[in-house]
Every structure is written in C-alpha cells, then in structure tokens.
Design an enzyme around this catalytic site. Structure first.
Site, mmCIF file in Angstrom:
data_model
loop_
_atom_site.group_PDB
_atom_site.id
_atom_site.type_symbol
_atom_site.label_atom_id
_atom_site.label_comp_id
_atom_site.label_asym_id
_atom_site.label_seq_id
_atom_site.Cartn_x
_atom_site.Cartn_y
_atom_site.Cartn_z
ATOM 1 N N LYS A 224 0.827 -1.212 0.000
ATOM 2 C CA LYS A 224 0.000 0.000 0.000
ATOM 3 C C LYS A 224 0.866 1.270 0.000
ATOM 4 C CE LYS A 224 -3.990 -2.257 0.339
ATOM 5 N NZ LYS A 224 -3.745 -3.568 0.891
HETATM 6 C C1 LIG Z 1 -9.779 -3.513 0.034
HETATM 7 C C2 LIG Z 1 -9.023 -4.079 1.192
HETATM 8 N N1 LIG Z 1 -9.616 -4.124 2.394
HETATM 9 C C3 LIG Z 1 -8.981 -4.621 3.478
HETATM 10 C C4 LIG Z 1 -7.704 -5.102 3.399
HETATM 11 C C5 LIG Z 1 -7.038 -5.663 4.615
HETATM 12 O O1 LIG Z 1 -5.921 -4.917 4.978
HETATM 13 P P1 LIG Z 1 -4.694 -5.592 5.769
HETATM 14 O O2 LIG Z 1 -3.947 -6.443 4.789
HETATM 15 O O3 LIG Z 1 -3.891 -4.424 6.252
HETATM 16 O O4 LIG Z 1 -5.277 -6.390 6.864
HETATM 17 C C6 LIG Z 1 -7.040 -5.081 2.178
HETATM 18 C C7 LIG Z 1 -5.666 -5.600 2.084
HETATM 19 O O5 LIG Z 1 -5.160 -6.001 1.100
HETATM 20 C C8 LIG Z 1 -7.712 -4.567 1.043
HETATM 21 O O6 LIG Z 1 -7.118 -4.546 -0.144
#
Ligand SMILES: Cc1ncc(COP(=O)(O)O)c(C=O)c1O
Length: 401
Positions: free
Chosen positions: A199
């Site tokens: 990200k």
């Molecule tokens: C759209 C979306 N929501 C939630 C998440 C979850 O984030 P994390 O990987 O930091 O738990 C991601 C992660 O790839 C995502 O792309």
C-alpha cells in the site's frame, strides 16, 4: 484462439526483461531505517509515543478529527463495525470486488455481508444496487474505493442518512485519494486504511481507522485493547493498577516501531501519490490504442490514489483471454496480479451461504477480464516502458495484428 507467435517469451522468444518486475514493491529509504532504529533504541516496542504521534499526523493529513492505529486494515475494519454496534443477525451491504477481509469483518461479529454489484466503469459498489440490497437487518453500508478510485461517496452518504445506516468506507486502496476536492473518508462515519507493504504507507502490517466522532473513536480504541476501558500507558503514569474489561475486544495494537515507519513514509505520501499518478498517466497514453484492452476509468471530480492499475482483457476482441495475457506477460518478465475473485465465489462463501455465480454479474464479468499491471511509487520510467513494451508485444503477437 489464434496461435501465438514464436516472438513471445512464452514460446521461447527473448523476454522484454530478464529480472521480473513485481506488480508491487514497498520502498524503504534510509530515513525510514533511521526512524525505526531510533525507536528501537528508545526502549518502546509496543504502544508508546510514536503511536499517538502517527495518529495525530495521519488524522491531520486525512482531514479527520481522530485516527486510531490498529494492527492491520483487517482489524481496523472489525473495529469499525464493532464501533458501529454491529452484532449477530445484522447485515452489512458491501462490494464483492474486494479483498475478502472487507466482508469477513462482518462475519467476525456474527453479522452477514450482503453483496451488491459494482459499477461497470469504476468497479466500486453501485449505490443503486446497494440501495436495492438494504433490508430490515441492514445496519452498515461498506463501500470499497477499488484500486484507489473513490466510490460514489456522496451517493452513499445520502443513502446512509436516508436509510438510517452507518457508513464505513474501506479506503484501504485509497490513502490520499480525493473526490470533489475532499479527501476520501471525510463523508463516512469511519474510514479504514491499510499499512500493508503493497500500500501507499508500508508499516509491515498495520491499519488505521479515522472518524470525526469522539464516541466512535473511543469505541475503536476499546476494541483495540481487549475491550478494556483505560489505557495502560496512562495507568502506568498514574501508578494505577486497576482496569476493567467492559466489552469483547482483541489485541489490535500497532507497535511503536511500525508507527515510526508509517510516520516516516507519511511524510512522502504526496510525492508518492504524484509518482503513482504520473505512472498511471504514462500507461493511459501508451496503451489507449491497444485493441482488446480496456484501461481504468477516472470519473469527473475523482483523484484516485492509484493503488492498482487494473486493465481489462476483452477476450472476444483480442482473441486471447486474461489468463493467457497474464502468462505471456510473466514470461516477458512482467509480474501482474488479479484483483479480485469476487468474495461470494470463494469456496468458504459458496459453501457456507450457498452463494453462486449470477449474484453480481458486473463484478463476475470484470473478474474474468481484470489484470493489474505493475504500479508502485518506487518504479522507474524504464520499468514502466518495459511494461508498455511487453503488453504491446503480447497484444500484437496474441492478437495476430
Ligand atoms: C480492500 C481491502 N480491504 C482490506 C484489506 C485488509 O488490509 P490488511 O492487509 O492491512 O489487513 C485489504 C488488504 O489487502 C484490502 O485490499
């Protein structure tokens, strides 16, 4: 399908590049390393002064009153739904074209995600489809800013107000994006961001939830620390050993080390967003004439954060499908990825809820075509030129034109 030419690396020809370009890669500079080393020497490993400093800086940058740092975007989504009071039997209307964590967050609270279809241009949740999916048990609308393009947030804010629902925005792709001149997140009750390495801000793991509402901020913090209603650092300062658990939370804390790294990266966010926009513009210019390739759409008033650059392979026009283009690009030294298999088609959702193809035809059709090209702020111009050269070659050879 037409037979592929020998020129393709897939068929033994010379690849465009020998060292594979990944579709995403975090950028760690000396200043990030120095920030982390300083924290390691400070003696704080878990929740210390860097957490608050990062939360303040992030809230200011996003134009929110409060930011709460959590151990991941996933935990931040769960905390957001907890803060909104979601419980067993409730429903959350969300997009199927997302990482499964978005929908899973509802299941964590005994609630059920209800999938509504996406818009064909942005691939974000369609407000009309979402409105049609609202039932008596619906408590939360949960749109996703797919690929970094803001969802139709004014429509969702109006819909949430009209229907008496909470609006939680999954902005995990969209750190720094804007719509109508306002930051994403600013229309939602709670917005959620991810600090995963692919990200905009890479903290290793981590997430942030922002809100303007002090009560929601308090509940986000409550969920983060097991449902215990006082902060261990403040207790230690007061010399007070007492604490009480008043709700069921989790250990969702983010460490001082991760917050120092995230803060260091936050200082470069504007520069990195500009770089991503420049790369997207390069792709737009260099790929727009390719037959059988549909480029991402930007709606008027939207300033995407360009987490992804998802093209669509129109097999009927190109004469080759998405999977063949993926394999051919990989052989040329270009890594790509697919975002996403619609959540309702994962075996868990199929088996547990009996969900099937046909529920969200726009998302399902897009899934068969989608391919995310490499896009990350540390990418050089020569890398982007390789991607363009490889895709042009693959389209030419597979399309036979
Ligand atoms: C759209 C979306 N929501 C939630 C998440 C979850 O984030 P994390 O990987 O930091 O738990 C991601 C992660 O790839 C995502 O792309």
């Amino acid at each position: 399908m037409k037979p592929a030419s020998k020129g393709l690396a897939l068929r033994g020809g010379p690849p465009v590049r020998r060292e594979r370009l990944p579709y995403a890669r975090p950028e760690i500079l000396d200043e990030d390393v120095a920030a982390v080393v300083e924290v390691l020497r400070s003696g704080w490993l878990t929740t210390g002064p860097q957490v608050e400093a990062f939360e303040e800086a992030f809230a200011e940058r996003m134009g929110a009153r409060f930011a709460v740092a959590l151990s991941s975007g996933t935990t931040a989504l769960e905390a957001a739904l907890f803060a909104c009071g979601l419980g067993p039997g409730d429903e959350v209307v969300t997009s199927p074209l997302t990482f499964c964590a978005t929908a899973n967050a509802a299941l964590r609270h005994g609630a059920r995600p209800v999938f509504a279809d996406v818009c064909d241009d942005t691939l974000c949740l369609d407000p009309d489809a979402a409105a049609a999916a609202i039932g008596v048990r619906t408590r939360v609308l949960l749109p996703v800013d797919y690929a970094g393009h803001p969802a139709d947030l004014d429509a969702f804010a109006a819909l949430a107000r009209r229907a008496g629902l909470a609006l939680v925005e999954d902005a995990c792709h969209a750190t720094g994006a804007r719509l109508g001149g306002r930051p994403v997140g600013s229309r939602a009750d709670i917005a959620v961001y991810s600090l995963h390495p692919v990200k905009h801000l890479a903290a290793g793991e981590g997430g942030v939830a922002t809100t303007d509402d002090p009560e929601l901020a308090r509940r986000l913090r409550l969920y983060r620390s097991h449902g215990i209603d006082s902060d261990p650092r403040r207790r230690a300062e007061r010399g007070d050993w007492r604490y009480e658990m008043v709700a069921l939370g989790v250990n969702g804390r983010l460490s001082d080390v991760a917050c120092a790294l995230a803060q260091s990266q936050l200082r470069r966010l504007d520069r990195n967003l500009a770089r991503r926009r420049a790369l997207a513009a390069t792709y737009d210019r260099a790929l727009r004439d390719l037959p059988g390739i549909r480029l991402p759409v930007v709606r008027d008033g939207a300033e995407p954060a360009w987490h992804l650059y998802p093209i669509r392979v129109i097999a009927e026009v190109l004469g080759a499908d998405r999977d063949l283009v993926h394999d051919a690009l990989r052989a040329e030294g270009i890594g790509t990825n697919v975002h996403y298999l619609p959540v309702h088609l994962h075996p868990y959702y199929r088996d547990r809820f009996g969900l099937r193809e046909g529920l969200c035809p726009v998302a399902e059709g897009a899934f068969r075509e989608l391919l995310s090209l490499p896009l990350f702020h540390g990418m050089g111009d020569a890398d982007a030129e390789d991607v363009v050269a490889a895709l042009r070659k693959v389209v030419r050879e597979l399309g036979g034109s």
